[in-house]
Design an enzyme around this catalytic site. Structure first.
Site, PDB file in Angstrom:
ATOM      1  CE1 TYR A 135      -3.180   3.246   0.193  1.00  0.00           C
ATOM      2  CE2 TYR A 135      -3.682   2.162   2.031  1.00  0.00           C
ATOM      3  CZ  TYR A 135      -3.792   3.394   2.023  1.00  0.00           C
ATOM      4  OH  TYR A 135      -4.915   4.062   2.222  1.00  0.00           O
ATOM      5  CE  LYS A 163      -6.426   1.960  -1.674  1.00  0.00           C
ATOM      6  NZ  LYS A 163      -6.488   2.053   0.174  1.00  0.00           N
ATOM      7  CB  ILE A 206      -8.834   0.034  -3.512  1.00  0.00           C
ATOM      8  CG1 ILE A 206      -8.184  -1.326  -3.530  1.00  0.00           C
ATOM      9  CG2 ILE A 206      -9.300  -0.139  -1.945  1.00  0.00           C
ATOM     10  CD1 ILE A 206      -6.754  -1.504  -2.884  1.00  0.00           C
TER      11      ILE A 206
END
Length: 297
Positions: A135, A163, A206
């Protein structure tokens, strides 16, 4: 599970006015996402206010989400912490609870070198037997995963995706250039870049805006896969007004207020990140009303 694709809802964590976790509201919010056709659930990320929750509460929220989803779609649990030791403990707990994958944010607050970041992710990945998603959110964490670092991390067997919430599309492009799209998922964490990430070869997005308009967000991917690029572009463009509202305050607070304007009952964000001016609240509410009139859902 070695691949994540489509639109995953970065679900908010519902609290009551005393800042207690509300299990019934969390279950209802998960069900709302599933009913809207979302392709996965991402819990306890930035929108989930993981940073404002103790480990015991994070573990309880993860258990509730995984139980409610009941295998219908992949569940990714945010399991990051500021230190490697803490992150390993949280990650093991989430994996044991049944998470399909774990999102691990970069170490935060203290500056970390790329070597330290690499060692952190390798250690966490070695501690669990489920896929790990890197992330990258430098504006919040203060540390960024360089493309060359991600290339190294992608060689780790169970580090299967990233992400990217940097908001820098060139970072996404470099991530795609340095990894194998067949075995490694590059996912946009910025709602505005989802379609462009898909067009570039990424796996999906996301989405925090899915807390407000889950059906609209899911449709971006569905229309793209169906080959209807014009409709996918229209869906992507349709969220610009609510995205503009994120500048009115803490984005998590704006998202919750917008979702609450739809009657979703997510409650407040945790203090001190919970204050919106009366003017900001009115603007968010007016934007939601106009969005619904335009057909967002």
């Amino acid at each position: 599970m070695s691949s994540i694709s489509g639109i995953l809802a970065a679900i908010a964590t519902p609290f009551d006015e005393d800042e207690n976790l509300v299990e019934s509201a969390l279950r209802a919010h998960v069900r709302r996402q599933l009913d809207a056709g979302i392709h996965g659930i991402f819990a306890l990320g930035t929108n989930g206010e993981f940073y404002a929750q103790p480990p015991t509460e994070r573990a309880e929220a993860a258990r509730i989400v995984i139980d409610e989803v009941a295998g219908a779609v992949p569940v990714v649990i945010g399991a990051g912490g500021p230190t490697t030791k803490e992150t390993v403990a949280i990650a093991k707990n989430a994996a044991a609870a049944g998470a399909d994958a774990l999102s691990i944010i970069t170490p935060y607050f203290a500056a970390a070198s790329q070597d330290e970041i690499t060692a952190h992710f390798r250690t966490v990945a070695a501690s669990v037997d489920v896929p790990v998603i890197v992330y990258n959110i430098p504006a919040r964490a203060g540390n960024a995963v360089a493309p060359a670092t991600l290339e190294k991390l992608a060689e780790v067997e169970n580090i299967t995706g990233v992400k990217d919430s940097s908001g820098n599309f060139d970072t996404i492009l470099q991530y795609l250039e340095r990894t194998d799209r067949k075995t490694f998922d590059v996912i946009s964490g910025n709602d505005s870049l989802i379609l462009w990430t898909l067009l570039a070869g990424g796996a999906g997005g996301i989405s925090g805006i899915a807390n407000i308009y889950p059906q609209t967000m899911a449709s971006i991917y569905d229309l793209f896969v169906a080959g209807d690029s014009e409709a996918a572009r229209a869906a992507q463009d349709s969220i610009r007004p609510i995205r503009n509202c994120l500048a009115l305050g803490n984005p998590n607070t704006v998202v919750k207020h917008a979702a609450n304007a739809r009657g979703f009952g997510l409650g407040p964000a945790r203090a001190p990140f919970n204050a919106l001016s009366a003017e900001a609240k009115s603007q968010v509410e007016a934007t939601v009303a106009a969005d619904l009139e335009r057909g967002l859902a």
